[in-house]
Design a protein around this motif. Structure first.
Motif, PDB file in Angstrom:
ATOM      1  N   THR A 133       0.814  -1.218   0.000  1.00 34.93           N
ATOM      2  CA  THR A 133       0.000   0.000   0.000  1.00 34.93           C
ATOM      3  C   THR A 133       0.847   1.266   0.000  1.00 34.93           C
ATOM      4  O   THR A 133       0.478   2.271  -0.616  1.00 34.93           O
ATOM      5  CB  THR A 133      -0.937   0.005   1.233  1.00 34.93           C
ATOM      6  N   LYS A 140       1.253   1.532  -5.921  1.00 33.01           N
ATOM      7  CA  LYS A 140       0.285   0.825  -5.087  1.00 33.01           C
ATOM      8  C   LYS A 140       0.007  -0.515  -5.742  1.00 33.01           C
ATOM      9  O   LYS A 140      -0.369  -0.576  -6.915  1.00 33.01           O
ATOM     10  CB  LYS A 140      -1.028   1.621  -4.988  1.00 33.01           C
ATOM     11  N   TYR A 142      -2.382  -3.653  -5.402  1.00 28.70           N
ATOM     12  CA  TYR A 142      -3.588  -4.134  -4.734  1.00 28.70           C
ATOM     13  C   TYR A 142      -3.809  -5.608  -5.077  1.00 28.70           C
ATOM     14  O   TYR A 142      -4.068  -5.964  -6.229  1.00 28.70           O
ATOM     15  CB  TYR A 142      -4.793  -3.285  -5.145  1.00 28.70           C
ATOM     16  N   SER A 144      -5.825  -8.931  -4.960  1.00 30.24           N
ATOM     17  CA  SER A 144      -7.253  -9.238  -4.840  1.00 30.24           C
ATOM     18  C   SER A 144      -7.572 -10.722  -4.733  1.00 30.24           C
ATOM     19  O   SER A 144      -8.748 -11.085  -4.623  1.00 30.24           O
ATOM     20  CB  SER A 144      -8.012  -8.647  -6.041  1.00 30.24           C
ATOM     21  N   LEU A 209      -9.685   2.678  -7.200  1.00 27.44           N
ATOM     22  CA  LEU A 209      -8.294   2.378  -6.894  1.00 27.44           C
ATOM     23  C   LEU A 209      -7.346   3.070  -7.871  1.00 27.44           C
ATOM     24  O   LEU A 209      -6.257   3.511  -7.479  1.00 27.44           O
ATOM     25  CB  LEU A 209      -8.057   0.866  -6.918  1.00 27.44           C
ATOM     26  N   SER A 215      -5.786   3.975  -0.539  1.00 23.23           N
ATOM     27  CA  SER A 215      -6.949   3.101  -0.382  1.00 23.23           C
ATOM     28  C   SER A 215      -6.652   2.075   0.698  1.00 23.23           C
ATOM     29  O   SER A 215      -5.507   1.639   0.861  1.00 23.23           O
ATOM     30  CB  SER A 215      -7.284   2.381  -1.695  1.00 23.23           C
ATOM     31  N   PHE A 217      -7.854  -0.918   0.604  1.00 22.02           N
ATOM     32  CA  PHE A 217      -8.279  -2.194   0.029  1.00 22.02           C
ATOM     33  C   PHE A 217      -7.439  -3.371   0.520  1.00 22.02           C
ATOM     34  O   PHE A 217      -7.984  -4.436   0.831  1.00 22.02           O
ATOM     35  CB  PHE A 217      -8.244  -2.148  -1.496  1.00 22.02           C
ATOM     36  N   ASN A 218      -6.116  -3.233   0.564  1.00 19.13           N
ATOM     37  CA  ASN A 218      -5.274  -4.369   0.964  1.00 19.13           C
ATOM     38  C   ASN A 218      -5.583  -4.832   2.386  1.00 19.13           C
ATOM     39  O   ASN A 218      -5.528  -6.033   2.674  1.00 19.13           O
ATOM     40  CB  ASN A 218      -3.795  -3.996   0.845  1.00 19.13           C
TER      41      ASN A 218
END
Length: 296
Positions: A133, A140, A142, A144, A209, A215, A217-218
């Motif tokens: 991150t 970045k 990410y 998923s 993103l 973000s 998200f991670n």
């Protein structure tokens, strides 16, 4: 595969550009010129002779085809283990077969390990999320495809690496900071996914993103899929990696609550703050372990 070849064949003239790679894989949903240069410069299957385009036509086809079919070897080269990225060391390739350094056994093998080992692994996973991150390279990453099988653990050191890097979205933070589009510096907060079948599902908001310099998200993906009690895996592996902490551990309930809040924050509580609190508690408990308590 035929469609992939057809799509690539129209992109073979000139040097590798953003328009050549955009959309070929998760990694290249919003590529920048800087990211493309990094990929081409670090591409180890190129010949020794480099013309003004950087790659021959056959080399460019090979790179774009790899990117479309399985970008993992390119990600391992762009973000190498030797520079402390959490991926196995890339050795080389022969056709579509790649060789990489042995990274250990699947994280799945540690799901029922002693709680002290699982706590150390959870902390290492959070540190990986931190690195993906926020890093000095200005990218970045990410991730998923979070699962117990997509991380590997070295038995002696408990070093954790991502062993399946195919599903990683790469965002160039420097480009976003240069362009300064409206809202670029406003944090993106991932929304909890309610899954119809099981709990291990994630929705990735590519537009958000790709347009934000920050973000959570991670952390969301990691906590929801692996650390919190909502983590739901096959073979009856439920409760997340931090399951069954001993009642004698005074921080047990705090750790469980923070892991669950990291997956699904309560109103008016920031996931970035929650993950920092979780890291601090885990570090405190691990630091307090004496040689005697670590003899398991």
């Amino acid at each position: 595969m035929t469609q992939a070849v057809a799509n690539i064949s129209s992109r073979l003239t000139g040097p590798v550009s953003v328009s050549d790679v955009i959309g070929l894989s998760d990694a290249m949903q919003c590529p920048s010129p800087r990211l493309v240069r990094r990929m081409v410069h670090r591409y180890r299957e190129r010949g020794e002779f480099v013309d003004e385009h950087g790659l021959s036509v056959s080399e460019k086809f090979s790179l774009l085809y790899t990117l479309a079919v399985n970008p993992e070897p390119l990600i391992l080269q762009m973000f190498p283990h030797g520079e402390k990225w959490p991926f196995p060391a890339y050795i080389g390739a022969c056709g579509r077969i790649i060789a990489e350094d042995y990274a250990g056994v699947p994280l799945r093998d540690y799901f029922y390990a002693d709680w002290r080992i699982r706590m150390k692994l959870a902390l290492r996973l959070l540190h990986i999320a931190d690195q993906l991150t926020d890093n000095s390279a200005g990218y970045k990453l990410y991730f998923s495809d979070i699962s117990l099988d997509n991380y590997s653990v070295q038995k002696d050191s408990l070093e954790v690496t991502i062993n399946d890097a195919e599903n990683i979205l790469i965002v160039d933070e420097q480009l976003l900071a240069e362009d300064k589009n409206p809202g670029y510096d406003e944090p993106h907060h991932s929304v909890y996914d309610y899954c119809e079948h099981g709990n291990n599902c994630l929705t990735i908001d590519v537009v958000s993103l790709c347009s934000k310099t920050q973000s959570d998200f991670n952390y969301y993906a990691l906590c929801k899929s692996l650390l919190s009690s909502s983590g739901d895996h096959d073979q009856g592996m439920t409760g997340g990696l931090l399951h069954s902490l001993p009642a004698s551990l005074k921080q047990s309930q705090t750790i469980k609550s923070l892991a669950d809040e990291c997956a699904k924050p309560p109103p008016n509580k920031d996931r970035f703050v929650i993950k920092d609190e979780l890291i601090l508690v885990l570090e405190s408990v691990i630091k307090s372990l004496t040689p005697a308590t670590e003899s398991f």
